[in-house]
Design an enzyme around this catalytic site. Sequence first.
Site, mmCIF file in Angstrom:
data_model
loop_
_atom_site.group_PDB
_atom_site.id
_atom_site.type_symbol
_atom_site.label_atom_id
_atom_site.label_comp_id
_atom_site.label_asym_id
_atom_site.label_seq_id
_atom_site.Cartn_x
_atom_site.Cartn_y
_atom_site.Cartn_z
ATOM 1 N N LYS A 152 0.856 -1.411 -0.101
ATOM 2 C CA LYS A 152 0.006 -0.096 0.126
ATOM 3 C C LYS A 152 0.907 1.276 0.046
ATOM 4 O O LYS A 152 0.674 2.166 -0.681
ATOM 5 C CB LYS A 152 -1.033 0.086 1.282
ATOM 6 C CG LYS A 152 -1.800 1.236 1.251
ATOM 7 C CD LYS A 152 -2.658 1.278 2.694
ATOM 8 C CE LYS A 152 -3.347 2.558 2.852
ATOM 9 N NZ LYS A 152 -2.434 3.839 2.881
ATOM 10 N N ARG A 153 2.200 1.325 0.776
ATOM 11 C CA ARG A 153 2.977 2.259 0.664
ATOM 12 C C ARG A 153 3.211 2.682 -0.539
ATOM 13 O O ARG A 153 3.594 3.885 -1.039
ATOM 14 C CB ARG A 153 3.942 1.988 1.783
ATOM 15 C CG ARG A 153 5.005 3.291 2.025
ATOM 16 C CD ARG A 153 6.055 2.799 3.114
ATOM 17 N NE ARG A 153 5.359 2.330 4.289
ATOM 18 C CZ ARG A 153 5.117 1.194 4.561
ATOM 19 N NH1 ARG A 153 5.911 0.365 4.183
ATOM 20 N NH2 ARG A 153 4.766 0.956 5.909
#
Length: 522
Positions: free
Chosen positions: A278-279
């Site tokens: 997600k980062r």
Amino acid sequence: MKTDRKIRVRFAPSPTGPLHIGGVRTALFNYLFARRHGGDFILRIEDTDAGRFVPGAEAYIVESLKWCGISPTEGLSPEGHIADTADAQNPHAPYRQSQRKSLYRQYAEQLVANGYAYYAFDTEETLGQLRKTAEAGGQQFIYNYSVRGQLQTSLNMPADRVRQRLQSDDHWVIRFKMPENRDVRMHDLIRGAVTVNTRTLDDKVLWKRIDELPTYHLANVVDDRLMDISHVIRGEEWLPSLPLHYLLYEAFGWSDSQPAFAHLPLLLKPDGKGKLSKRDGDRLGFPVFPLRWVAPGGEVSRGYREDGYFPQAFVNMLALLGWNPGTEQEIFTMDELTACFRLERVIKSGARFNPEKAKWFNQQYLKAMPDEALAQLFQPVLKAKNITASDAYVAAVCGLVKERAVFVEDFWELSSYFFTAPANFDEKVVRKYWKPETADSIRQIADLISHTVPFTKEKLETAAHEWILSHNLGMGAVMNALRLCIVGTSKGPGLFDIIALLGNEKFHERTGYALDLLKSVK
């Protein structure tokens, strides 16, 4: 392993947060494999890690699969929820492991009785100290044959003491008794032969007294057996667990019916350096989840659906991450993917995610959609801007601009001038194409166009070109100046496509307004 059994596969996510696109790909590959072989695709929720449960995650998983068109054969009730009552459609219900927890202890106790597992009463403090000691010596702590003889386990206690601890202590666990020095020989349908020596493996926890829940290792093996799963197709991150699972099937006496295993390659960051997270999406500006997710704490994560992707394009993109059809074809329907899907064509190495390629897939699907269907998607955007236009007109507009669009939301920026006349004009284009003599040329050609019958693209284009050539004027200069009057800039599809669709009245209004506004340009 059975060789002539019905194909039954399962997708068994944990409701610990939103479903990552890597998880969607795992579901897709299971679904395609089952469909190709006329088998069953089962959805099962593995929620045995109660401490990581996230409210809303289970419903998110179900909705994500539905949006993608990945339909379980088994595991969902008629209302679309995880089935908890057995019936003809869902004979193995419940499909939520927390509702099956009464099943698992008996299997864990069976392993203890047969010498394949044992009770462990170690405290977190004891284990923590052992880890510190190992790390201080530059080693990694492994709970196995090298230490279990020194710890508080049923292997080292009298039977009466074990019984007493089982009754008085709520913090004991059942651990698998890993063989001391054995090569476990396994086969993976994607990676081939895999051999691991048990000296490197932990005595994994199988069942916990504190919550009376199994760990993933015991629960998935037991449920796969009870649900007669023929193939386990899962992510590469579970490959290190394969030796334990092989040994569990052997310990239970189920080796002859254990499933075949296939471990899919990881989805990698766009630069190929590590697993996609997600980062990475937050940092590089693309979603890593199929749908928008609002965490219990309020944090919002983007989703492909809300970003304007078509589900078919999203699925098509995912299918080609780690799988090669063996041809140059890139655009597939779900039926076409089913027809040509082979586990043998899944690659072993990680698949690098390319966010620009994801957009390309969406663009291809958008361009292939009928103009009328695109108009229905674009109409709500127009209504939100208080613009009323017929479906036929909007469809014609979509047909002219869709080659330049990636998402439906791009249509307004690409086509706003079809619905509202430009109030001002691009200064750069004005400086480049609007000269002192331009106004007279535009006035004359506008008059010619207004009197052209029929008012069609072909007729208008022919008349305009003949007039420009007969007056020895530059085609580009006149056409760009005329486009400026109609569109407000130099961009857009064919000029006479625009004029013909706008109609004579609007054409006349726009050229008149432009000539009046630009009359002072020198």
